[in-house]
Scaffold this motif. Sequence first.
Motif, PDB file in Angstrom:
ATOM      1  N   ALA A 187      -9.726   6.920  -1.975  1.00  0.00           N
ATOM      2  CA  ALA A 187      -9.427   6.135  -3.167  1.00  0.00           C
ATOM      3  C   ALA A 187      -8.857   7.045  -4.262  1.00  0.00           C
ATOM      4  O   ALA A 187      -9.183   8.232  -4.343  1.00  0.00           O
ATOM      5  CB  ALA A 187     -10.683   5.428  -3.672  1.00  0.00           C
ATOM      6  N   PHE A 188      -8.007   6.455  -5.123  1.00  0.00           N
ATOM      7  CA  PHE A 188      -7.406   7.230  -6.202  1.00  0.00           C
ATOM      8  C   PHE A 188      -8.393   7.392  -7.350  1.00  0.00           C
ATOM      9  O   PHE A 188      -9.350   6.610  -7.507  1.00  0.00           O
ATOM     10  CB  PHE A 188      -6.129   6.549  -6.695  1.00  0.00           C
ATOM     11  N   ASP A 189      -8.117   8.413  -8.169  1.00  0.00           N
ATOM     12  CA  ASP A 189      -9.014   8.703  -9.292  1.00  0.00           C
ATOM     13  C   ASP A 189      -8.837   7.731 -10.445  1.00  0.00           C
ATOM     14  O   ASP A 189      -9.541   7.834 -11.451  1.00  0.00           O
ATOM     15  CB  ASP A 189      -8.787  10.135  -9.777  1.00  0.00           C
ATOM     16  N   GLN A 190      -7.895   6.788 -10.354  1.00  0.00           N
ATOM     17  CA  GLN A 190      -7.680   5.795 -11.390  1.00  0.00           C
ATOM     18  C   GLN A 190      -7.209   4.507 -10.747  1.00  0.00           C
ATOM     19  O   GLN A 190      -6.622   4.514  -9.658  1.00  0.00           O
ATOM     20  CB  GLN A 190      -6.658   6.294 -12.419  1.00  0.00           C
ATOM     21  N   ASP A 191      -7.452   3.417 -11.410  1.00  0.00           N
ATOM     22  CA  ASP A 191      -7.018   2.125 -10.899  1.00  0.00           C
ATOM     23  C   ASP A 191      -5.493   2.097 -10.791  1.00  0.00           C
ATOM     24  O   ASP A 191      -4.792   2.393 -11.767  1.00  0.00           O
ATOM     25  CB  ASP A 191      -7.482   1.013 -11.844  1.00  0.00           C
ATOM     26  N   PRO A 192      -4.932   1.805  -9.591  1.00  0.00           N
ATOM     27  CA  PRO A 192      -3.475   1.860  -9.407  1.00  0.00           C
ATOM     28  C   PRO A 192      -2.705   0.962 -10.361  1.00  0.00           C
ATOM     29  O   PRO A 192      -1.659   1.364 -10.883  1.00  0.00           O
ATOM     30  CB  PRO A 192      -3.297   1.430  -7.950  1.00  0.00           C
ATOM     31  N   ALA A 193      -3.191  -0.268 -10.600  1.00  0.00           N
ATOM     32  CA  ALA A 193      -2.456  -1.180 -11.475  1.00  0.00           C
ATOM     33  C   ALA A 193      -2.353  -0.614 -12.885  1.00  0.00           C
ATOM     34  O   ALA A 193      -1.289  -0.646 -13.515  1.00  0.00           O
ATOM     35  CB  ALA A 193      -3.131  -2.550 -11.495  1.00  0.00           C
ATOM     36  N   THR A 194      -3.466  -0.064 -13.384  1.00  0.00           N
ATOM     37  CA  THR A 194      -3.445   0.515 -14.729  1.00  0.00           C
ATOM     38  C   THR A 194      -2.556   1.753 -14.790  1.00  0.00           C
ATOM     39  O   THR A 194      -1.799   1.953 -15.742  1.00  0.00           O
ATOM     40  CB  THR A 194      -4.873   0.885 -15.155  1.00  0.00           C
ATOM     41  N   ALA A 195      -2.608   2.582 -13.739  1.00  0.00           N
ATOM     42  CA  ALA A 195      -1.808   3.808 -13.723  1.00  0.00           C
ATOM     43  C   ALA A 195      -0.317   3.497 -13.697  1.00  0.00           C
ATOM     44  O   ALA A 195       0.477   4.157 -14.376  1.00  0.00           O
ATOM     45  CB  ALA A 195      -2.196   4.658 -12.520  1.00  0.00           C
ATOM     46  N   CYS A 254      -4.355  11.788  -7.666  1.00  0.00           N
ATOM     47  CA  CYS A 254      -4.674  12.253  -6.319  1.00  0.00           C
ATOM     48  C   CYS A 254      -5.767  11.375  -5.715  1.00  0.00           C
ATOM     49  O   CYS A 254      -6.508  10.672  -6.418  1.00  0.00           O
ATOM     50  CB  CYS A 254      -5.113  13.715  -6.339  1.00  0.00           C
ATOM     51  N   GLN A 255      -5.851  11.443  -4.405  1.00  0.00           N
ATOM     52  CA  GLN A 255      -6.855  10.693  -3.672  1.00  0.00           C
ATOM     53  C   GLN A 255      -8.121  11.540  -3.495  1.00  0.00           C
ATOM     54  O   GLN A 255      -8.042  12.754  -3.305  1.00  0.00           O
ATOM     55  CB  GLN A 255      -6.317  10.279  -2.302  1.00  0.00           C
ATOM     56  N   ASP A 256      -9.260  10.878  -3.551  1.00  0.00           N
ATOM     57  CA  ASP A 256     -10.549  11.559  -3.406  1.00  0.00           C
ATOM     58  C   ASP A 256     -11.056  11.356  -1.980  1.00  0.00           C
ATOM     59  O   ASP A 256     -11.373  10.227  -1.584  1.00  0.00           O
ATOM     60  CB  ASP A 256     -11.553  10.992  -4.412  1.00  0.00           C
ATOM     61  N   SER A 298       0.824  -1.207   0.000  1.00  0.00           N
ATOM     62  CA  SER A 298       0.000   0.000   0.000  1.00  0.00           C
ATOM     63  C   SER A 298       0.861   1.261   0.000  1.00  0.00           C
ATOM     64  O   SER A 298       0.528   2.252  -0.672  1.00  0.00           O
ATOM     65  CB  SER A 298      -0.921   0.003   1.216  1.00  0.00           C
ATOM     66  N   GLU A 299       1.971   1.251   0.738  1.00  0.00           N
ATOM     67  CA  GLU A 299       2.863   2.409   0.730  1.00  0.00           C
ATOM     68  C   GLU A 299       3.492   2.611  -0.639  1.00  0.00           C
ATOM     69  O   GLU A 299       3.629   3.750  -1.117  1.00  0.00           O
ATOM     70  CB  GLU A 299       3.966   2.227   1.777  1.00  0.00           C
ATOM     71  N   LEU A 300       3.856   1.516  -1.306  1.00  0.00           N
ATOM     72  CA  LEU A 300       4.442   1.619  -2.632  1.00  0.00           C
ATOM     73  C   LEU A 300       3.430   2.168  -3.629  1.00  0.00           C
ATOM     74  O   LEU A 300       3.755   3.047  -4.440  1.00  0.00           O
ATOM     75  CB  LEU A 300       4.946   0.247  -3.078  1.00  0.00           C
ATOM     76  N   VAL A 301       2.196   1.678  -3.559  1.00  0.00           N
ATOM     77  CA  VAL A 301       1.157   2.153  -4.476  1.00  0.00           C
ATOM     78  C   VAL A 301       0.880   3.632  -4.248  1.00  0.00           C
ATOM     79  O   VAL A 301       0.784   4.423  -5.198  1.00  0.00           O
ATOM     80  CB  VAL A 301      -0.124   1.317  -4.301  1.00  0.00           C
ATOM     81  N   GLU A 302       0.765   4.024  -3.000  1.00  0.00           N
ATOM     82  CA  GLU A 302       0.476   5.427  -2.703  1.00  0.00           C
ATOM     83  C   GLU A 302       1.596   6.343  -3.196  1.00  0.00           C
ATOM     84  O   GLU A 302       1.345   7.407  -3.768  1.00  0.00           O
ATOM     85  CB  GLU A 302       0.281   5.603  -1.201  1.00  0.00           C
ATOM     86  N   GLY A 303       2.850   5.921  -2.999  1.00  0.00           N
ATOM     87  CA  GLY A 303       3.968   6.740  -3.450  1.00  0.00           C
ATOM     88  C   GLY A 303       4.029   6.861  -4.954  1.00  0.00           C
ATOM     89  O   GLY A 303       4.219   7.963  -5.497  1.00  0.00           O
ATOM     90  N   LEU A 304       3.865   5.739  -5.673  1.00  0.00           N
ATOM     91  CA  LEU A 304       3.924   5.783  -7.131  1.00  0.00           C
ATOM     92  C   LEU A 304       2.758   6.570  -7.724  1.00  0.00           C
ATOM     93  O   LEU A 304       2.944   7.340  -8.678  1.00  0.00           O
ATOM     94  CB  LEU A 304       3.946   4.361  -7.694  1.00  0.00           C
ATOM     95  N   MET A 305       1.570   6.399  -7.165  1.00  0.00           N
ATOM     96  CA  MET A 305       0.414   7.134  -7.689  1.00  0.00           C
ATOM     97  C   MET A 305       0.586   8.637  -7.486  1.00  0.00           C
ATOM     98  O   MET A 305       0.214   9.439  -8.352  1.00  0.00           O
ATOM     99  CB  MET A 305      -0.858   6.646  -7.009  1.00  0.00           C
ATOM    100  N   THR A 306       1.154   9.019  -6.380  1.00  0.00           N
ATOM    101  CA  THR A 306       1.390  10.446  -6.143  1.00  0.00           C
ATOM    102  C   THR A 306       2.420  10.990  -7.118  1.00  0.00           C
ATOM    103  O   THR A 306       2.266  12.083  -7.671  1.00  0.00           O
ATOM    104  CB  THR A 306       1.857  10.672  -4.694  1.00  0.00           C
ATOM    105  N   LEU A 307       3.499  10.236  -7.353  1.00  0.00           N
ATOM    106  CA  LEU A 307       4.526  10.672  -8.294  1.00  0.00           C
ATOM    107  C   LEU A 307       3.994  10.738  -9.725  1.00  0.00           C
ATOM    108  O   LEU A 307       4.433  11.573 -10.515  1.00  0.00           O
ATOM    109  CB  LEU A 307       5.726   9.728  -8.228  1.00  0.00           C
ATOM    110  N   LEU A 308       3.057   9.868 -10.049  1.00  0.00           N
ATOM    111  CA  LEU A 308       2.493   9.852 -11.404  1.00  0.00           C
ATOM    112  C   LEU A 308       1.408  10.899 -11.602  1.00  0.00           C
ATOM    113  O   LEU A 308       0.828  10.990 -12.686  1.00  0.00           O
ATOM    114  CB  LEU A 308       1.933   8.462 -11.719  1.00  0.00           C
TER     115      LEU A 308
END
Length: 693
Positions: A654-662, A646-648, A633-643
Motif C-alpha cells: 500500500a502507498f504511504d498516502q491515499d492515491p486519490a488525494t495524492a 512509495c509503497q510500504d 491500478s496501473e495508472l494509479v501506481e505510475g502516477l504515485m511513483t512519479l509524484l
Amino acid sequence: MRLHDHPVTTITTTHSLVVTGDSRGLVKFFSSDLKLLHWYEGRLDCGPLVSISFAHHIPSQKNSPDGRGSVGEHYPAQSTLEASPLVVPDFTLSSSCSSSSSSSSSSSSSSLVHVTVNGTITEVVFRGHGSAIQCLAAHPSLPRLATAGYSTLLQLWDYHNKEVLVSREFEEPNYIECASFDPRGEFIGVGFTSGVVLVVEALELKDSSPVFRYSRDAVSHLSFSHDSLYMATADRDHCVTVYTKQLVVGGSGDPGEGGEGEEEEEEETVTWEFLAKYRSHYQPIESLLFGVSLDSELPRLLSLGQDRMLVEYDLERSTPDNLRLLSTDRIEQSAVPLSLTWYPPVSKESFLLLSNDRFKLRLLNSTTKMCRKMLLGPTFGSPLRKLEVLSSPVKYSESGQQQIQRYAAFHTYDRVGLLLLPHDGNPHNSQSLLAHPTGVTAMAVSYDGRYVFTAGGTDCTVNMWTTDTQALEAASHLGGEDLEPFYALLEGGRYGEFYSEMEQFFYYAQIKSQGVKTRGVRQVSPTVPVDQVPDLMRALGFYPSEQDIDDILNEIKFSDYIETGAYVTEIDLPTFIRLYINHRPAFGLSPLNLIQAFHALTTNEEGEGPGSSVDRATLLTMLQEHGEHMTESELVEGLMTLLGHCQDPERDGAFDQDPATAVQQGLPESVSAAHFAEKILHLTLQAPPQQQS
C-alpha cells in the motif's frame, strides 16, 4: 535589338562574330554590328542550348570531306547578297532537357552535339539525362547499369568502359519512375509516372510485353522473382500488382528441309500477362521484395508500407483478378519503416532486415514475422533509406573454416556507406561518405559487390563507388573489442557516473529477485531474471511501451533457441548493456516529444488549442482508453511513483498516502506540458517552436 523569337539561353563570340543560341536549339551568327549572317535550325538534333564552344583553329581545306575544292566551298553561305562562305571553326553545343511544351525539340534528354562547319556534319557526341535521375538498376551478371529518371530516356551503360551501349526514348509524357533487371538479365521492367508498366529486352531495349495500364498513379517499385516467372509493381495508389511470364509456342510458317512430311518449326516467344492487383496498404509503400520459400523453391512476395504493415502475398493460390494475402503483420508501433531486405544466411534462422526512421534496425523472423533483435543502426545525420546486401566471395580462415562475413550497402538522405554484418549495434561497424548534397534518390549494387552506384536526382549525376571492405574491417577492429565500443555510447564512458548507477541497479535487481528482506543465504550470481529487465530499463531513464517490452523479452528468450532448443531465462551485465543501448532512443528522450504529446492531447476536433492545458479528468481518461490501454491500478501506481510516493512492503504494497488525494494535490485541474515536465518529470522545457504551415 530583338535577335530571337524565343529566350536567348547562351551567347559567345568567335573571330569577330557574335553567336547566340535559344531555348529551341536555334543557333545564329551575327556580324559585329549585329547583322544576321547565318543560322542553324532543325539540323542540330538538340534541345534548349546551354553553351556553345568553338575550336581554336579553323580547319584547313584539306580537312574537308573530299579533300579538294576551292577555299570555302564546303562552308555554309552567308545570308547576304554576296553569299560569301561563313568560315568559322567547328563548334560543340550542349543542351538541356526541354522544359516547356512549346519547345520544338521532341527530345527530353541533354546532349553534346559536335558540328563540323566545313561540310556541315553534325555528330551526337553524348546524350544524357536532362532531368532528375530517379532509378538505377544493375545487371545480375554483367557490368551493365540502367539509368533513367523523370524523362523519357532509358540508357544502358557499360560501367567498366564508361560508355553507353544502347538508349531508348519513350513517348511523352511517360516519364520513368523505376526500373529493374530480372534475375536472368534478359528483361528490364520499367515503371512510369503515368502508371504504365512495360517490359523491354535487356540487350536492345525493344518491347517484350504489351503496355500495361493497371495503375492509377505512378509506379514507384518494381521487382522480379528469383525464377523470373513473376513481376510485381507497387504504385503511389498503395496498390500491388502482379504479372506472370508466359511462353507462347507457335509455328514459324517455314517448312523444314524434309519436305511436306516434316513438321513446321516451332519457336517460343516470351510475353507477360496481368495476374491480379490488390490495395494492401493505406499509406505509401516503401519496399517491394521477392524471396524464396524455406521448404520449397516457390517465390515469396512481401510489401512494406509507411502504415507499418508487412504484407505477404499467396502467389500459389492467386488467380486472375484475385491476388490473395497470406499474412498481414504490424511490425512497428510508432516508428516508420523505410526499407526491407533479406538478411544474409549468417545463422540457421532466416531473417528480414528492416530499417526505420528512429535509426534502428530490426531482424524479423521471415516465417513468424516476430522481432528477434533490435539494433542501433548507423547515425549519419538521417536514417537509412535503403539497404542492400553485397554479393561478397566466401572467405576461409587459416584452419580451413568458412568465415561468415558479409557487408551491406546503404544510403541516407545524402550519404552512402557500408555496414559490416552480422551487426550487433557497434557504431564502428559502418562508414559513410557524402554522396550528393541535394540528396540521394536511388542506389544500386553491382553483381560482384565491388561497386555501388548512387543517383543525385536533380543534379542529374550518377556516382560510381568502389567498396573497400578491408578499410571497414580495420575501422571496426580499431574501435575496440567486446564492450569497448558500447562503453563509449554511455554518458561518462566505462568509469562514469552513469555506468556506476547501471551496476548498482543491476545488483539491486539481483537482490530484489531473491527477496529484499529474506534471511536465507543469498546465492551470488552474475545474472538477473529476464522479468527484471523492464524495471532496469525504466530505472535508467528508458521507458519502453508494452510492445517494446514484449520485443525485449522475446529477444532474450529466443537468443539461443535455435542452437540449444531452450529459452534463456537470465542475462548478465554485458548482455544487458548491449540490450539497453540497442533499444533505447538513439538520441535520448527529448522534451520536445512531451510538448508534441500535449499538443496532440489538447487539440480539439476543429484543430484549435495546441499548447494549452488539458483537463485532469480528461488526461486520466485518455491514458486509460487510448494507445496502449492502462488499467486503473496501473495508472494509479505510475502516477504515485512519479509524484514521489512509495509503497510500504509491510502494508502489502500500500502507498504511504491515499492515491486519490495524492493525485489531486500533484495534478491541478488543468495540466500543462510545463507543469507535467517540471513538477512530475523534473525536466526543463524550452518554449515550443513556432508552428509552420
